[in-house]
Motif scaffolding. Structure first.
Motif, PDB file in Angstrom:
ATOM      1  N   GLY A 145      -9.001   8.362  -3.460  1.00 11.71           N
ATOM      2  CA  GLY A 145      -8.591   9.229  -4.547  1.00 11.71           C
ATOM      3  C   GLY A 145      -7.138   9.625  -4.360  1.00 11.71           C
ATOM      4  O   GLY A 145      -6.286   8.764  -4.124  1.00 11.71           O
ATOM      5  N   SER A 146      -6.864  10.914  -4.406  1.00 13.23           N
ATOM      6  CA  SER A 146      -5.463  11.343  -4.263  1.00 13.23           C
ATOM      7  C   SER A 146      -5.088  11.575  -2.797  1.00 13.23           C
ATOM      8  O   SER A 146      -3.953  11.936  -2.496  1.00 13.23           O
ATOM      9  CB  SER A 146      -5.230  12.616  -5.078  1.00 13.23           C
ATOM     10  OG  SER A 146      -6.122  13.615  -4.614  1.00 13.23           O
ATOM     11  N   GLY A 153     -10.502  -5.273   1.991  1.00 14.35           N
ATOM     12  CA  GLY A 153     -10.490  -5.223   0.534  1.00 14.35           C
ATOM     13  C   GLY A 153     -11.437  -4.211  -0.080  1.00 14.35           C
ATOM     14  O   GLY A 153     -11.546  -4.130  -1.301  1.00 14.35           O
ATOM     15  N   SER A 154     -12.127  -3.418   0.739  1.00 13.06           N
ATOM     16  CA  SER A 154     -13.027  -2.418   0.159  1.00 13.06           C
ATOM     17  C   SER A 154     -12.285  -1.134  -0.186  1.00 13.06           C
ATOM     18  O   SER A 154     -12.795  -0.303  -0.941  1.00 13.06           O
ATOM     19  CB  SER A 154     -14.227  -2.144   1.066  1.00 13.06           C
ATOM     20  OG  SER A 154     -13.843  -1.980   2.402  1.00 13.06           O
ATOM     21  N   VAL A 155     -11.088  -0.958   0.364  1.00 11.97           N
ATOM     22  CA  VAL A 155     -10.183   0.116  -0.078  1.00 11.97           C
ATOM     23  C   VAL A 155      -8.916  -0.579  -0.572  1.00 11.97           C
ATOM     24  O   VAL A 155      -8.406  -1.482   0.088  1.00 11.97           O
ATOM     25  CB  VAL A 155      -9.859   1.078   1.093  1.00 11.97           C
ATOM     26  CG1 VAL A 155      -8.730   2.024   0.715  1.00 11.97           C
ATOM     27  CG2 VAL A 155     -11.104   1.878   1.490  1.00 11.97           C
ATOM     28  N   ALA A 156      -8.435  -0.191  -1.750  1.00 13.50           N
ATOM     29  CA  ALA A 156      -7.264  -0.860  -2.333  1.00 13.50           C
ATOM     30  C   ALA A 156      -5.983  -0.179  -1.866  1.00 13.50           C
ATOM     31  O   ALA A 156      -5.875   1.044  -1.923  1.00 13.50           O
ATOM     32  CB  ALA A 156      -7.352  -0.826  -3.856  1.00 13.50           C
ATOM     33  N   PRO A 157      -5.009  -0.957  -1.405  1.00 14.02           N
ATOM     34  CA  PRO A 157      -3.735  -0.354  -1.013  1.00 14.02           C
ATOM     35  C   PRO A 157      -2.899   0.023  -2.240  1.00 14.02           C
ATOM     36  O   PRO A 157      -3.010  -0.627  -3.280  1.00 14.02           O
ATOM     37  CB  PRO A 157      -3.055  -1.467  -0.215  1.00 14.02           C
ATOM     38  CG  PRO A 157      -3.642  -2.727  -0.717  1.00 14.02           C
ATOM     39  CD  PRO A 157      -5.031  -2.412  -1.188  1.00 14.02           C
ATOM     40  N   THR A 158      -2.083   1.055  -2.108  1.00 14.52           N
ATOM     41  CA  THR A 158      -1.161   1.407  -3.188  1.00 14.52           C
ATOM     42  C   THR A 158       0.239   0.891  -2.899  1.00 14.52           C
ATOM     43  O   THR A 158       1.061   0.772  -3.796  1.00 14.52           O
ATOM     44  CB  THR A 158      -1.118   2.936  -3.402  1.00 14.52           C
ATOM     45  OG1 THR A 158      -0.892   3.566  -2.128  1.00 14.52           O
ATOM     46  CG2 THR A 158      -2.420   3.451  -3.968  1.00 14.52           C
ATOM     47  N   GLU A 159       0.528   0.600  -1.634  1.00 17.67           N
ATOM     48  CA  GLU A 159       1.816   0.001  -1.262  1.00 17.67           C
ATOM     49  C   GLU A 159       1.584  -0.924  -0.074  1.00 17.67           C
ATOM     50  O   GLU A 159       0.617  -0.770   0.662  1.00 17.67           O
ATOM     51  CB  GLU A 159       2.824   1.075  -0.818  1.00 17.67           C
ATOM     52  CG  GLU A 159       3.360   1.931  -1.934  1.00 17.67           C
ATOM     53  CD  GLU A 159       4.248   3.056  -1.385  1.00 17.67           C
ATOM     54  OE1 GLU A 159       5.065   2.799  -0.479  1.00 17.67           O
ATOM     55  OE2 GLU A 159       4.086   4.186  -1.867  1.00 17.67           O
TER      56      GLU A 159
END
Ligand SMILES: Nc1ncnc2c1ncn2[C@@H]1O[C@H](COP(=O)(O)OP(=O)(O)O)[C@@H](O)[C@H]1O
Ligand SMILES: [Mg+2]
Length: 241
Positions: free
Chosen positions: A16-17, A53-59
């Motif tokens: 999330g955030s 790949g189960s958590v998506a990177p933002t950078e």
């Protein structure tokens, strides 16, 4: 020198955030055992999940064997040859050992012949005799071996293990360590997350120490083992044998 099998650069991810990883850089050379250690809650599991790949990177980026897998799903990373043995082991209590291992055949690589379930099970002395037992009948160590066996049926090039020795008796910890070493001897590259610093330093060639979502120290296992200051500061342990 050839490129590392896995190369992680500036990886940022979270839930999330909540930002957990603050720019993680890790290289895992082909054929090596690399360990990621650090206190509870610093982002070790999140690092493995983001690579998987189960958590998506933002950078940031994740390169695997020359392919940019940054935005791949778990199904896609499995197909590339990456397997994750998760922290909670995910043994299905109502399925037999054999059935639990068979689950590992779903998905995974297409370009290699996957080993037979029986072949994998026979390589684990403490699973062989429990082939037809339910998952619920297994000890903690046997469950860990089962989780590893399940990952191996996909014939991974990179095996990521999340705290495989957690909660196990010392003699069983040694068995798990020996299994990791023998898999590595057979050519599997290993990225190992460990809470047990002694196990991590004994097993690995190279060490990354994570703190608050960042790599704060890296070096050969021997150098880190000899660095009392680093061990104390980031891991809260004193001398390692
Ligand atoms: N599924 C989740 N949802 C929200 N926050 C999470 C989740 N998993 C982990 N976290 C938080 O992310 C941070 C890092 O957790 P984690 O990667 O599991 O650390 P470690 O494996 O180093 O103990 C912790 O603050 C944890 O509470
Ligand atoms: Mg964890």
């Amino acid at each position: 020198m050839s490129d590392p099998l896995l190369s992680v650069r500036g990886l940022v991810s979270g839930y999330g955030s909540t930002r957990v990883l603050q720019g993680v850089d890790i290289d895992v050379p082909s054929g090596s055992v690399v360990t990621l250690i650090g206190r509870n809650g610093v982002g070790k599991t999140t690092t493995l999940r983001t690579i998987h790949g189960s958590v998506a990177p933002t950078e940031g980026s994740v390169m695997f064997d020359g392919t940019d897998i940054t935005d791949y799903s778990p199904e896609q990373t499995a197909r590339e040859g990456i397997a994750l043995v998760p922290e909670d082991r995910r043994v299905f209590p109502g399925l037999t050992v054999r059935e639990n291992v068979e689950i590992g055949r779903i998905g995974g690589r297409r370009d290699t012949t996957k080993p037979a379930v029986e072949e994998i099970i026979s390589e684990f002395e403490n699973l062989r005799r429990h082939r037809e037992s339910n998952g619920s009948a297994l000890s903690g160590g046997e469950q860990q071996m089962l989780a590893i066996a399940r990952a191996l049926v996909s014939a991974p090039d990179l095996l990521m293990l999340d705290e495989p020795t957690e909660g196990l008796a010392p003699s069983i910890v040694q068995q798990v360590q020996r299994k990791i070493a023998s898999l590595n001897d057979e050519g599997v590259t290993i990225l190992l997350v460990e809470q047990n610093v002694q196990v991590a330093l004994d097993t690995a060639d190279y060490v990354y120490i994570l703190d608050k979502g960042q790599v704060v120290h890296e070096g050969s296992a021997d150098d880190v083992a000899a660095n009392d200051d680093v061990l104390d500061r980031y891991l809260g342990v004193s001398a390692v044998e």
